[in-house]
Design an enzyme around this catalytic site. Sequence first.
Site, PDB file in Angstrom:
ATOM      1  N   GLY A 118      30.262 -78.269  56.580  1.00  0.00           N
ATOM      2  CA  GLY A 118      29.879 -78.946  57.811  1.00  0.00           C
ATOM      3  C   GLY A 118      30.060 -80.441  57.665  1.00  0.00           C
ATOM      4  N   GLY A 147      28.824 -84.371  59.663  1.00  0.00           N
ATOM      5  CA  GLY A 147      28.006 -85.040  60.660  1.00  0.00           C
ATOM      6  C   GLY A 147      28.152 -86.535  60.524  1.00  0.00           C
ATOM      7  CG  PHE A 174      23.656 -89.574  58.564  1.00  0.00           C
ATOM      8  CD1 PHE A 174      23.516 -90.938  58.662  1.00  0.00           C
ATOM      9  CD2 PHE A 174      23.052 -88.776  59.513  1.00  0.00           C
ATOM     10  CE1 PHE A 174      22.764 -91.499  59.668  1.00  0.00           C
ATOM     11  CE2 PHE A 174      22.295 -89.329  60.523  1.00  0.00           C
ATOM     12  CZ  PHE A 174      22.151 -90.702  60.610  1.00  0.00           C
ATOM     13  N   GLY A 175      27.813 -87.819  56.764  1.00  0.00           N
ATOM     14  CA  GLY A 175      28.641 -87.330  55.669  1.00  0.00           C
ATOM     15  C   GLY A 175      29.087 -85.901  55.860  1.00  0.00           C
ATOM     16  CB  SER A 176      32.027 -84.111  54.838  1.00  0.00           C
ATOM     17  OG  SER A 176      32.599 -84.819  55.919  1.00  0.00           O
ATOM     18  CE  LYS A 209      24.874 -85.720  54.370  1.00  0.00           C
ATOM     19  NZ  LYS A 209      23.676 -85.638  55.201  1.00  0.00           N
ATOM     20  CG  ASP A 250      18.613 -86.280  59.912  1.00  0.00           C
ATOM     21  OD1 ASP A 250      18.443 -86.314  61.150  1.00  0.00           O
ATOM     22  OD2 ASP A 250      19.712 -86.087  59.382  1.00  0.00           O
TER      23      ASP A 250
END
Length: 670
Positions: free
Chosen positions: A352, A354, A356-358, A374, A470
């Site tokens: 996934g 987003g 803030f990172g993969s 991540k 988060d």
Amino acid sequence: MFLKNMFFYLIIKLSATASAQDADFTYNGFAAAKLRLDGIAEITPNGLLRLTDTRLQDKGHAFHPPPVSFRNSTSGKALSFSTSFIFAIVPRYPDLFGHGLAFVLAHSVDLSYALPSQYMGLFNANNSNSSNQIVAIEFDTNMNPEFGDIDNNHVGIDVSSPRSVNSSHAAYFTNDNGAGFKNLSLVSGKPIQAWIEYSHMDGLLNVTLAPIDIPKPVVPCLSSNVNLSSLISDYMYVGFSSSVGTFKTSHYILGWSFKLNGRAQALDFSRLPSLPHTPSKSSIESWKIGLPIILAILLLLIIIIGTIFLVKRKIKFREVFEDWELEYGPQRFSYKDLFLATKGFTDQQLLGAGGFGSVYKGVLPKTDIQVAVKQVSHESRQGMREFIAEIVSIGRLSHRNLVRLLGYCRRKGELLLVYEFMPNGSLDKFLFNQPQFMLSWEQRFQIIKGVASALYYLHEGWEQVVVHRDIKASNILLDDQMNGRLGDFGLARLYDHGTDPQTTHVVGTLGYLAPELTKISKPTTSTDVFAFGGFLLEVACGRRPIEIRASEEDVVLVDKVLECWKAGTILEARDPNLGNEYILEEMEMVLKLGLLCSHPNCSFRPTMWLVVRILERDAPLPGMSEDFWSAEISAMGEGGFDNIGMSDSSLLTMSACSPSTMESLPLTSG
């Protein structure tokens, strides 16, 4: 209208008749031929059809201009056909040559998508254009293991793919019983005869080869049952395709004949054009002498390139490592191990991505432990030493409903966080966008209680206060037993119990950010509670806190639930996919608790200690009063709930925005 229809019928009939008539042709040389050429294919001045010349990494095509009607108009089956041609493959160097040529039946002559080299100018990495039906007889001079090639000198039948459905070594037979086997080199530079015949009676496709001075053998080189009726369209183009890669090779067609429903006419050898002059034996001997020298140079180049590769590889895996990180040895992963674990962070390993990172799936090479890695950018991050200290501290957290943070790695502009791998992925894929597997209410309620327990542990049960910052469904991961586990601590902040948190940048996800963050910029346990309220509502309602694609009045989920509560129909906000398969008291409790935790005034949100007690039925759910709520919101100048009534008035002035633990207070349920 009748006359108009008859006119178009006659036009179609005449076109089909013309195509059928054109399906019997013979070219003894191509000087006067009007073939459809593209790529680097050309007709030489003496009448040779040259598909490729001395250019590299290129392709050439030649097709008979009108398409041929290949189907019986009554039965719809493919018609029999016969074709004969003479070809020659002339490499620039005896042992280094191109990729061969193919006789082709194609629905379209637009082969712009095709690649050269091993793709024969017909296919690409995705096999071919799905709209173009292709049947090809390849005369392949390279062995490509990825396509299952048997050797580098074979004949194969390709159906819309470079992987042959059947193939055979290039050879011919001198005896009628197939005993006199003779090898035939396709790259000899000499003319070779080829016959391709298809019988619609038994669906048998035969390919026969022979040198130009040998009559057609009785036994074919390749014989295969192929149901052309299911592989071709009513009309197909017939022709040739060829390609070259890194070695110069010329591919020639000297003559060609074709016929539907009959035997193709024999070619007149006396009228065929001559091939260009080929290198003499003396030049070949000179090449043999020079080859060892070239090989020695190549070996030297390989050594140099290998050295450069090793140096680049060392640079590639170079990490950022400072002296203060020595104390974090057990929590520090090497970049090389993570690169190998994730297969180079390829898209195939991507779990996934987003804001803030993969996140990538990986298997650690030394322990075979599955992990989730991540990637987070830290180019502009200040206080990296303090941040890493927090990451290592978070790695010491231990709770059954937390995803364990195993460690980290730093390299150039990347910070890599390594987590336990959760096999069932994130909760959001089981809630939104028509999931293939829908969670039952029992499973959802257990996940809610598990996440609440984990959040209470972070706020009050550990040696420091951990503010997650988060909390949302996509950060709730499910283990192999479908238990909810709170993960992704990349934004988390720590501070000591009883102290005031530091002001920081506002980070998080729209729909989960508490309103006071825009004013004080201090993440607190109460801002986590606000996000948890949004999480409760999305689990119960099966939709995200904010959905831009929803109708205007349903964009904000908390407003939708609030309206239902005010109307006395709060259960109408539940996920409609659940039907009646839920416990009424639990659903109502979760929806109301979601509203309570989402209160825009941080003073009225419960602590996670109280939330856990309510979910476990150890404390009553506070009653909500519309009038009092409206007055409170009006004073704040913000939209939201209308009222909430609590028996202890001291709660109204208590600042739950502070990180200190809210004491438990008796709340009325009226």
